[in-house]
Design an enzyme around this catalytic site. Structure first.
Site, PDB file in Angstrom:
ATOM      1  N   CYS A 112       0.840  -1.203   0.000  1.00 16.30           N
ATOM      2  CA  CYS A 112       0.000   0.000   0.000  1.00 16.30           C
ATOM      3  C   CYS A 112       0.880   1.261   0.000  1.00 16.30           C
ATOM      4  O   CYS A 112       1.541   1.546  -0.986  1.00 16.30           O
ATOM      5  CB  CYS A 112      -0.980  -0.026   1.166  1.00 16.30           C
ATOM      6  SG  CYS A 112      -2.329   1.174   0.981  1.00 16.30           S
ATOM      7  N   HIS A 215      -3.440  -5.047   0.248  1.00 15.77           N
ATOM      8  CA  HIS A 215      -2.926  -5.566   1.524  1.00 15.77           C
ATOM      9  C   HIS A 215      -2.953  -7.097   1.534  1.00 15.77           C
ATOM     10  O   HIS A 215      -3.891  -7.712   2.045  1.00 15.77           O
ATOM     11  CB  HIS A 215      -3.752  -5.021   2.689  1.00 15.77           C
ATOM     12  CG  HIS A 215      -3.464  -3.592   3.004  1.00 15.77           C
ATOM     13  ND1 HIS A 215      -2.469  -3.222   3.888  1.00 15.77           N
ATOM     14  CD2 HIS A 215      -4.020  -2.446   2.544  1.00 15.77           C
ATOM     15  CE1 HIS A 215      -2.435  -1.900   3.972  1.00 15.77           C
ATOM     16  NE2 HIS A 215      -3.362  -1.408   3.161  1.00 15.77           N
ATOM     17  N   GLU A 217      -1.458  -9.106   3.365  1.00 15.60           N
ATOM     18  CA  GLU A 217      -1.395  -9.693   4.704  1.00 15.60           C
ATOM     19  C   GLU A 217      -2.765 -10.135   5.218  1.00 15.60           C
ATOM     20  O   GLU A 217      -2.862 -10.908   6.173  1.00 15.60           O
ATOM     21  CB  GLU A 217      -0.730  -8.726   5.700  1.00 15.60           C
ATOM     22  CG  GLU A 217      -1.552  -7.526   6.119  1.00 15.60           C
ATOM     23  CD  GLU A 217      -1.489  -6.358   5.148  1.00 15.60           C
ATOM     24  OE1 GLU A 217      -1.948  -5.259   5.523  1.00 15.60           O
ATOM     25  OE2 GLU A 217      -0.987  -6.539   4.018  1.00 15.60           O
TER      26      GLU A 217
END
Length: 237
Positions: A112, A215, A217
């Protein structure tokens, strides 16, 4: 077998809310996804002069996102959009450590805002506010939860990203008002949104230099899992 040590850049906040003193912050899933893939996560405080010591310690670097922006002066802009918010010490540290890691040819993953910083380091510029510069732009600050997709991206064949995810289309979550704009000769755009906004970059001069605007994650897709897995595997070499 020795676990690769992965440095994760922290966010920073002024006094208030959690503490009446300045404080660092990191979402737990940044660390969790590294641990799940066999890495050892270490949080990196913002000490620009300690870069060489961090460089000796870590095998890979994740430059995280946050609700702030790269100073437009870093990419030669002569004006600043009213929405721009900077965190100068954080950016100075992330710039120093990312440059040092790339020079040492150690893996770097920008997520990001981390992708945007990486883009600037590699010679690119940024769109300072997507709604003002992109006609018929998607909702890149998606209204639905980050655990869900906001839109899809097209993945460019022949890129590192495509080799990792193995697909030409990827659902992604989206939480940004800025994006990569002009590219340098060193930058390869590896993913774009349907409105043309750049969603991923890489620099093939290095063994693993990857930036994604979303993102991974959160692991909302199999592609996200593969990105994190490939990054940790490269850091383990």
């Amino acid at each position: 077998m020795k676990k690769p040590i992965i440095g994760i850049t922290l966010d920073s906040e002024d006094p208030g809310a959690y503490s009446n003193m300045p404080w660092y912050a990191l979402r737990q899933n940044y660390a969790d996804v590294i641990t799940q893939n066999g890495g050892l996560p270490i949080a990196l405080p913002h000490e620009p002069e300690m870069t060489d010591h961090y460089l000796d310690l870590i095998d890979g670097l994740v430059v995280t996102g946050g609700a702030f922006d790269v100073d437009p002066a870093m990419f030669g802009a002569t004006s600043r959009h009213s929405t721009v918010v900077t965190k100068d010490k954080r950016t100075a540290f992330e710039r120093n450590i990312a440059k040092a890691m790339l020079k040492a040819d150690k893996p770097v993953l920008g997520i990001c805002g981390g992708q945007q910083l990486l883009h600037v380091i590699l010679g690119g510029t940024l769109i300072q506010h997507i709604p003002d510069e992109v006609e018929n732009a998607l909702a890149h600050e998606q209204p639905n939860p980050r655990t869900e997709a906001g839109h899809d991206v097209s993945v460019r064949e022949g890129t590192l990203l495509h080799r990792i995810v193995g697909t030409s289309t990827l659902p992604v979550n989206s939480a940004h008002h800025q994006a990569a704009k002009d590219v340098s000769e060193n930058i390869t755009v590896n993913a774009t949104a349907p409105d043309g906004v750049i969603e991923g970059i890489e620099d093939n001069r290095y063994r693993f230099c990857l930036g994604v605007q979303w993102h991974p994650e959160y692991l909302i897709s199999d592609g996200d899992r593969k990105i994190m897995e490939a990054f940790i595997q490269e850091a383990a070499k």
